[in-house]
Design a protein around this motif. Structure first.
Motif, PDB file in Angstrom:
ATOM      1  N   LEU A   1       5.961   4.773   4.432  1.00 57.61           N
ATOM      2  CA  LEU A   1       5.912   6.055   3.732  1.00 57.61           C
ATOM      3  C   LEU A   1       6.933   7.024   4.307  1.00 57.61           C
ATOM      4  O   LEU A   1       7.578   7.791   3.580  1.00 57.61           O
ATOM      5  CB  LEU A   1       4.511   6.662   3.832  1.00 57.61           C
ATOM      6  CG  LEU A   1       3.427   6.021   2.955  1.00 57.61           C
ATOM      7  CD1 LEU A   1       2.058   6.626   3.269  1.00 57.61           C
ATOM      8  CD2 LEU A   1       3.747   6.209   1.465  1.00 57.61           C
TER       9      LEU A   1
ATOM     10  N   TYR B   1      10.291   5.816   3.152  1.00 52.73           N
ATOM     11  CA  TYR B   1      10.409   5.886   1.694  1.00 52.73           C
ATOM     12  C   TYR B   1      10.881   7.256   1.211  1.00 52.73           C
ATOM     13  O   TYR B   1      11.433   7.382   0.126  1.00 52.73           O
ATOM     14  CB  TYR B   1       9.036   5.555   1.093  1.00 52.73           C
ATOM     15  CG  TYR B   1       9.072   4.619  -0.080  1.00 52.73           C
ATOM     16  CD1 TYR B   1       8.388   4.912  -1.257  1.00 52.73           C
ATOM     17  CD2 TYR B   1       9.813   3.448  -0.041  1.00 52.73           C
ATOM     18  CE1 TYR B   1       8.424   4.046  -2.339  1.00 52.73           C
ATOM     19  CE2 TYR B   1       9.856   2.583  -1.105  1.00 52.73           C
ATOM     20  CZ  TYR B   1       9.159   2.891  -2.260  1.00 52.73           C
ATOM     21  OH  TYR B   1       9.200   2.036  -3.329  1.00 52.73           O
TER      22      TYR B   1
ATOM     23  N   ASP C   1      -3.637   0.966  -3.598  1.00 53.94           N
ATOM     24  CA  ASP C   1      -3.570   1.585  -2.271  1.00 53.94           C
ATOM     25  C   ASP C   1      -4.974   1.869  -1.755  1.00 53.94           C
ATOM     26  O   ASP C   1      -5.286   1.630  -0.586  1.00 53.94           O
ATOM     27  CB  ASP C   1      -2.754   2.885  -2.367  1.00 53.94           C
ATOM     28  CG  ASP C   1      -2.621   3.579  -1.017  1.00 53.94           C
ATOM     29  OD1 ASP C   1      -2.542   4.828  -0.998  1.00 53.94           O
ATOM     30  OD2 ASP C   1      -2.589   2.876   0.016  1.00 53.94           O
TER      31      ASP C   1
ATOM     32  N   LYS D   1       2.665   1.585  -3.435  1.00 56.67           N
ATOM     33  CA  LYS D   1       1.710   1.977  -4.483  1.00 56.67           C
ATOM     34  C   LYS D   1       0.822   3.117  -4.027  1.00 56.67           C
ATOM     35  O   LYS D   1      -0.363   3.187  -4.357  1.00 56.67           O
ATOM     36  CB  LYS D   1       0.808   0.771  -4.827  1.00 56.67           C
ATOM     37  CG  LYS D   1       1.521  -0.447  -5.339  1.00 56.67           C
ATOM     38  CD  LYS D   1       2.064  -0.193  -6.719  1.00 56.67           C
ATOM     39  CE  LYS D   1       2.764  -1.447  -7.250  1.00 56.67           C
ATOM     40  NZ  LYS D   1       3.409  -1.184  -8.545  1.00 56.67           N
ATOM     41  N   GLN D   2       1.417   4.015  -3.252  1.00 57.54           N
ATOM     42  CA  GLN D   2       0.637   5.099  -2.654  1.00 57.54           C
ATOM     43  C   GLN D   2      -0.168   5.858  -3.704  1.00 57.54           C
ATOM     44  O   GLN D   2       0.319   6.186  -4.772  1.00 57.54           O
ATOM     45  CB  GLN D   2       1.580   6.074  -1.942  1.00 57.54           C
ATOM     46  CG  GLN D   2       0.846   7.156  -1.160  1.00 57.54           C
ATOM     47  CD  GLN D   2       1.785   8.211  -0.607  1.00 57.54           C
ATOM     48  OE1 GLN D   2       2.938   8.291  -1.008  1.00 57.54           O
ATOM     49  NE2 GLN D   2       1.286   9.032   0.296  1.00 57.54           N
ATOM     50  N   ASP D   3      -1.424   6.092  -3.322  1.00 58.12           N
ATOM     51  CA  ASP D   3      -2.381   6.863  -4.135  1.00 58.12           C
ATOM     52  C   ASP D   3      -2.832   6.150  -5.397  1.00 58.12           C
ATOM     53  O   ASP D   3      -3.561   6.724  -6.199  1.00 58.12           O
ATOM     54  CB  ASP D   3      -1.829   8.242  -4.508  1.00 58.12           C
ATOM     55  CG  ASP D   3      -1.630   9.116  -3.277  1.00 58.12           C
ATOM     56  OD1 ASP D   3      -0.731   9.992  -3.311  1.00 58.12           O
ATOM     57  OD2 ASP D   3      -2.346   8.910  -2.288  1.00 58.12           O
TER      58      ASP D   3
ATOM     59  N   ARG E   1      -6.421   0.155   1.585  1.00 58.83           N
ATOM     60  CA  ARG E   1      -6.789   1.013   2.725  1.00 58.83           C
ATOM     61  C   ARG E   1      -8.263   0.837   3.087  1.00 58.83           C
ATOM     62  O   ARG E   1      -8.637   0.823   4.259  1.00 58.83           O
ATOM     63  CB  ARG E   1      -6.486   2.476   2.409  1.00 58.83           C
ATOM     64  CG  ARG E   1      -5.030   2.863   2.673  1.00 58.83           C
ATOM     65  CD  ARG E   1      -4.794   4.364   2.564  1.00 58.83           C
ATOM     66  NE  ARG E   1      -5.004   4.846   1.209  1.00 58.83           N
ATOM     67  CZ  ARG E   1      -5.659   5.966   0.913  1.00 58.83           C
ATOM     68  NH1 ARG E   1      -6.180   6.713   1.863  1.00 58.83           N
ATOM     69  NH2 ARG E   1      -5.809   6.332  -0.346  1.00 58.83           N
TER      70      ARG E   1
ATOM     71  N   ARG F   1      -2.068  -0.549   8.592  1.00 62.92           N
ATOM     72  CA  ARG F   1      -2.039   0.899   8.473  1.00 62.92           C
ATOM     73  C   ARG F   1      -0.763   1.475   9.068  1.00 62.92           C
ATOM     74  O   ARG F   1      -0.176   2.428   8.551  1.00 62.92           O
ATOM     75  CB  ARG F   1      -3.279   1.503   9.142  1.00 62.92           C
ATOM     76  CG  ARG F   1      -4.573   1.139   8.430  1.00 62.92           C
ATOM     77  CD  ARG F   1      -5.758   1.906   8.981  1.00 62.92           C
ATOM     78  NE  ARG F   1      -5.683   3.318   8.668  1.00 62.92           N
ATOM     79  CZ  ARG F   1      -6.062   3.863   7.517  1.00 62.92           C
ATOM     80  NH1 ARG F   1      -6.559   3.096   6.549  1.00 62.92           N
ATOM     81  NH2 ARG F   1      -5.983   5.158   7.330  1.00 62.92           N
TER      82      ARG F   1
ATOM     83  N   SER G   1       0.828  -1.208   0.000  1.00 63.66           N
ATOM     84  CA  SER G   1       0.000   0.000   0.000  1.00 63.66           C
ATOM     85  C   SER G   1       0.858   1.252   0.000  1.00 63.66           C
ATOM     86  O   SER G   1       0.558   2.244  -0.672  1.00 63.66           O
ATOM     87  CB  SER G   1      -0.911  -0.022   1.239  1.00 63.66           C
ATOM     88  OG  SER G   1      -1.846   1.017   1.189  1.00 63.66           O
ATOM     89  N   ALA G   2       1.958   1.210   0.734  1.00 62.24           N
ATOM     90  CA  ALA G   2       2.849   2.368   0.786  1.00 62.24           C
ATOM     91  C   ALA G   2       3.578   2.560  -0.548  1.00 62.24           C
ATOM     92  O   ALA G   2       3.699   3.675  -1.071  1.00 62.24           O
ATOM     93  CB  ALA G   2       3.855   2.196   1.913  1.00 62.24           C
TER      94      ALA G   2
ATOM     95  N   ARG H   1       2.094   0.825   6.715  1.00 65.96           N
ATOM     96  CA  ARG H   1       2.035   1.769   5.584  1.00 65.96           C
ATOM     97  C   ARG H   1       2.613   3.134   5.963  1.00 65.96           C
ATOM     98  O   ARG H   1       3.430   3.700   5.235  1.00 65.96           O
ATOM     99  CB  ARG H   1       0.587   1.918   5.121  1.00 65.96           C
ATOM    100  CG  ARG H   1       0.390   2.858   3.936  1.00 65.96           C
ATOM    101  CD  ARG H   1      -1.084   2.965   3.552  1.00 65.96           C
ATOM    102  NE  ARG H   1      -1.260   3.857   2.416  1.00 65.96           N
ATOM    103  CZ  ARG H   1      -1.373   5.182   2.512  1.00 65.96           C
ATOM    104  NH1 ARG H   1      -1.321   5.751   3.701  1.00 65.96           N
ATOM    105  NH2 ARG H   1      -1.546   5.935   1.438  1.00 65.96           N
ATOM    106  N   THR H   2       2.187   3.611   7.123  1.00 71.65           N
ATOM    107  CA  THR H   2       2.668   4.924   7.573  1.00 71.65           C
ATOM    108  C   THR H   2       4.182   4.901   7.786  1.00 71.65           C
ATOM    109  O   THR H   2       4.893   5.834   7.384  1.00 71.65           O
ATOM    110  CB  THR H   2       1.973   5.318   8.888  1.00 71.65           C
ATOM    111  OG1 THR H   2       0.568   5.279   8.707  1.00 71.65           O
ATOM    112  CG2 THR H   2       2.388   6.697   9.347  1.00 71.65           C
TER     113      THR H   2
END
Lengths: 576, 315
Positions: free
Chosen positions: B207, B210, B131, B125-127, B135, B200, B122-123, B203-204
């Protein structure tokens, strides 16, 4: 005697006994009670005309107002019993807390112990059938006079071949010891009050027991035939061994358990009835009562042999899903509005009657029981011959209620109903609250934690103004009525002190003639009703089932009296 | 390092004692008169049942004295007897612990195996729509209680396929296939529903890492994206993730109580519920102690694991 009598009353037991939550049952076909066309296997055929034989499909789905109550007992009892297999049943009301029926074991403990322990005599009351008292350990009995009963024990009766009894013979001395044990002067020996009139028990010889009572006591046999009237070996009395593991002379031996999940009994090879039990093992499964879908799912998946559902919608769905099961609808526990007769305002009969006339039983039948209910009485509804005619039952009359209240000096009345958490949903409490408003009576519902309610409200302390939460029903009317309403009753939580009622209850104990006994208890039923000593709210009925391959056995008419547990030696399984 | 471990062990002991102290006190404040309830159903009978039960519970002694006596007894490995049926609490714990441990471990494995990779993806492939889906899935799993998902699955499986999870517990050593058949579904559901928060958080954390310069440098050096993500970014994101696993485990422990009820598993969670209902204090206290020990031990292990993951971390 103190009020530990009440401890067997477990929320889950009530909810299991009624089919939990809102059980709906259609109004009985008026001719069903006592109708000769609907007798048990002792008499004639099973189902009513609405067509519920055990094997039909959609026609088996009951609809209000007519329901079909009885399973096809003729089919269930037909065939030649086959030996072998494991019978898987559902425990009602959670996991067993303990196994000593004489010391107030809970509902699940009684179910497990029922397969392991024997009685002197055992009662059978099939759905829509007749009550019979059958021999168990006492092969025959005789009554030379009204204060003497002689039991002749089976000569081949032995205790189970496990510690601490190790297969020794069961003799008259054991029965004598059991009577003494039953009457131990401790609060939790719940049958003690029922045998207070037993004066002396003699072991006349190794297999003959003579029971002498101080006065004529007709309910002696029904007390002994009740699910609680079990015979426990004296080796189990000390150190609460009887509570920890059921050891007796019954058809099954307690083998092992997985705590809270499954309780396994195995066939007793030395059982005194030759050829029985038929099945090799009996498994009791405990499902989480707060998840009413679990047991029906297991029944559908054929993992268990007994079934039912906690609510009517689930039950109706299960009937559709498993139409070829043997289905029977039976009565749940009594549903009273208990009034504290000793404190204001209910020490005034006019106020009690006002409440009685203000209540709308039809709303309870319609909403709580979803149409599958019937106006209750002081005696369990399955005791059909003791029921009063409809004309003798109070009908809602709001004007009369107001007039009575006014005569008692109340223009409005505030009451507090103590109930356990969730209880207000299951017994019609909310409908009572609503209907009382019409008569200017404001009922506040005060919820308590279950155990607290059980001990301090429902128990002998009777710390309540009024309370609703169901009440257990017994085979013994003496236990049902004398114990609850006599001024000396150990379960008199309503604090009733009525000399007339005391006399009626005492007199009824001495009546052996059946017709006169019925008349006496009906008169008591009417007296309690007319004087609103207790207000009987409508009862629900609970559907119950066995898989089509289960033969020789079905649930009895009362969900609360557990009489079918006396006959687990008769169940057998067809190949499937 | 040794000093750190000793310090943490001392802290663990204090935590466990504190927890048991709180539970010891809290059960005595449960609604309802416990002595009445127990006296009316326990193995203790007679006219002095109330006083006898109080004596058994230590309620006739000062609170601290009662607590001290219980601690002394527990220190010898004896958790006492049920006040309701006289059976040894040790026996129930011995039977129930392996069951709860199996469910807990399997759920933990499924939860980590599900939550961490999903969070990483998810991170990375953010947005993107991936993702967004992931989410949303985590929000659903956070919003819908795991036990509800479990009951729905049971009901649907029953209605559609006439299937129900096994209702008889068999030990893994007796029949591994049957055992896994019974544990797999609750472990997956409990693991997945507990993993939402882990996902979650992962992911945070990813990110955050990253965007660091060293990740950009790694990419600039021409390393494959896979190497950038898993060798450089993920390893650095792992530290805060590991710290959350201790909390994650506590969540799973709580979940086992309900899941054992639903799936007919005779674990200590199920035992705890019945003990609370019957106010059987010895059982409640024993299980609280065990749960506290487990959580404290896992947190200690996760803290020590930092040194393996991050060489900069030394105690």
């Amino acid at each position: 005697m103190q009020g530990n009598y009440w401890q067997r009353l477990n929320r889950r037991r009530f909810l299991a006994g009624m089919g939990t939550g809102a059980a709906g049952a259609a109004m009985l076909v008026s001719g069903a009670c006592g109708s000769s066309s609907n007798k048990s296997s002792n008499g004639t055929t099973g189902p009513t005309s609405s067509g519920s034989s055990g094997g039909s499909g959609g026609s088996n789905v009951p609809t209000p107002p007519q329901i079909s109550l009885a399973p096809d007992l003729k089919t269930i009892q037909s065939g030649t019993p086959k030996t072998g297999g494991s019978f898987h049943a559902v425990l009602g009301g959670g996991s067993p807390d303990q196994y000593d029926p004489l010391r107030d074991a809970g509902y699940p403990g009684l179910q497990v112990a029922g397969g392991c322990l024997s009685s002197l005599v055992r009662a059978h009351y099939p759905i829509l059938g007749d009550l019979t008292i059958e021999p168990d350990l006492a092969e025959t009995r005789e009554q030379p006079d009204e204060q003497t009963t002689v039991f002749h024990l089976r000569k081949n009766a032995k205790w189970q071949n496990v510690a601490p009894v190790n297969g020794r013979d069961l003799t008259a001395d054991d029965i004598k010891a059991n009577f003494d044990y039953m009457r131990t002067a401790q609060p939790d020996f719940v049958l003690g009050p029922m045998f207070e009139l037993v004066d002396r028990v003699d072991a006349t010889d190794a297999h003959t027991v003579t029971v002498h009572t101080s006065k004529p006591y007709a309910p002696l046999i029904s007390n002994l035939a009740d699910i609680w009237g079990k015979i426990i070996p004296k080796e189990q009395y000390a150190d609460d061994l009887a509570k920890q593991k059921p050891v007796g002379s019954g058809p099954f031996i307690f083998d092992h358990f997985t705590n809270g999940v499954e309780y396994v009994l195995k066939k007793n090879p030395d059982y005194y009835i030759s050829g029985k039990p038929y099945v090799d093992e009996l498994h009791w499964h405990n499902f989480d009562p707060s998840n009413p879908n679990l047991a029906p799912a297991a029944f559908k998946a054929k993992q268990i042999d007994t079934g039912g559902a906690a609510t009517i919608p689930l039950a109706l769905q299960l009937i559709k899903d498993v139409p070829n099961a043997n289905w029977g609808w039976r009565y749940g526990v009594l549903n009273p509005m208990m009034l504290n007769n000793s404190v204001a305002p209910f020490n005034d009969e006019r106020v009690r009657q006002a409440v009685m006339y203000a209540i709308d039983p039809e709303s309870i039948i319609k909403i709580t029981w979803q149409g599958f209910g019937k106006q209750g009485q002081q005696i369990p509804l399955w005791y059909s011959e003791y029921q009063l005619a409809d004309a003798d039952l109070p009908k809602r009359d709001v004007k009369k209620a107001k007039d009575l209240l006014s005569a008692a000096g109340h223009s409005n009345l505030d009451l507090v109903d103590k109930t356990f958490q969730g209880g207000q949903l299951a017994f019609g409490t909310l409908q009572v609250q609503q209907s009382l408003k019409d008569a200017g009576i404001n009922l506040t519902i005060q919820q308590q934690q279950w155990a607290d309610w059980r001990v301090n409200v429902y128990g002998i302390k009777g710390d309540f103004q009024c309370t609703m939460g169901g009440e257990f029903d017994f085979l013994s009317l003496d236990r049902q009525l004398w114990n609850s309403y006599h001024s000396k009753g150990a379960a008199n939580n309503r604090h009733v002190k009525d000399a007339n009622l005391d006399k009626m209850l005492d007199d009824a104990r001495g009546i052996f003639d059946h017709a006169k006994s019925v008349a006496a208890y009906k008169a008591i039923n009417k007296y309690i009703t007319d004087h609103a000593i207790n207000i009987a709210l409508p009862n629900g009925t609970a559907p119950t089932a066995t898989q089509p391959w289960v033969k020789g056995w079905f649930f009895d008419w009362s969900a609360g009296a557990l009489l079918e547990m006396n006959f687990l030696d008769s169940v057998w399984l067809e190949a499937h | 390092m040794t000093n750190y471990i000793v310090g943490r062990l001392i802290s663990a002991v204090i935590t466990v004692i504190g927890t048991t102290f709180l539970v010891f006190g809290a059960v005595r404040f449960l609604p309802g008169n416990a002595v009445d309830i127990i006296a009316s159903t326990s193995t203790v009978g007679g006219p002095n049942a109330h006083a006898q039960v109080e004596h058994e519970l230590g309620l006739d002694k000062p609170f601290l004295v009662g607590y001290g006596d219980w601690l002394k007894q527990v220190a010898t490995g004896d958790f006492g007897k049920s006040l309701i049926n006289g059976q040894s609490i040790n026996r129930f714990l011995k039977e129930g612990l392996p069951v709860s441990a199996e469910l807990g471990l399997m759920s933990l494995v499924f939860g980590i195996a599900f939550g961490v990779p999903i969070g990483v993806i998810s991170a990375v492939k953010q947005d993107s729509w991936i993702d967004f889906v992931l989410r949303s899935l985590s929000i659903v799993l956070l919003a819908v209680p795991g036990f509800l998902i479990a009951v729905i699955i049971i009901v649907v499986a029953s209605r559609v396929w006439n299937w129900n999870p096994p209702i008889t517990y068999i030990k893994f050593t007796d029949d591994p296939v049957h055992n896994l058949e019974q544990f797999l579904l609750p472990a997956i559901i409990l693991g997945f529903s507990s993993a939402a928060a882990l996902m979650r958080f992962t992911r945070t954390s990813m990110l955050d890492v990253y965007r660091q310069d060293y990740v950009r440098t790694a990419r600039a050096k021409g390393l494959s994206e896979r190497s950038v993500v898993w060798t450089h970014a993920f390893r650095n994101a792992l530290i805060p993730i590991i710290s959350v696993i201790g909390v994650f485990l506590a969540y799973i422990i709580g979940g086992t109580v309900i899941f054992e009820q639903i799936f007919q598993l005779p674990g200590i969670g199920r035992f705890l519920l019945s003990e609370v209902n019957t106010r059987d204090y010895p059982g409640i206290q024993a299980i609280a102690l065990i749960f506290a020990l487990i959580v404290v031990a896992v947190n200690l292990i996760t803290d020590l694991a930092y040194t393996l993951i991050d060489p900069r971390v030394r105690y």
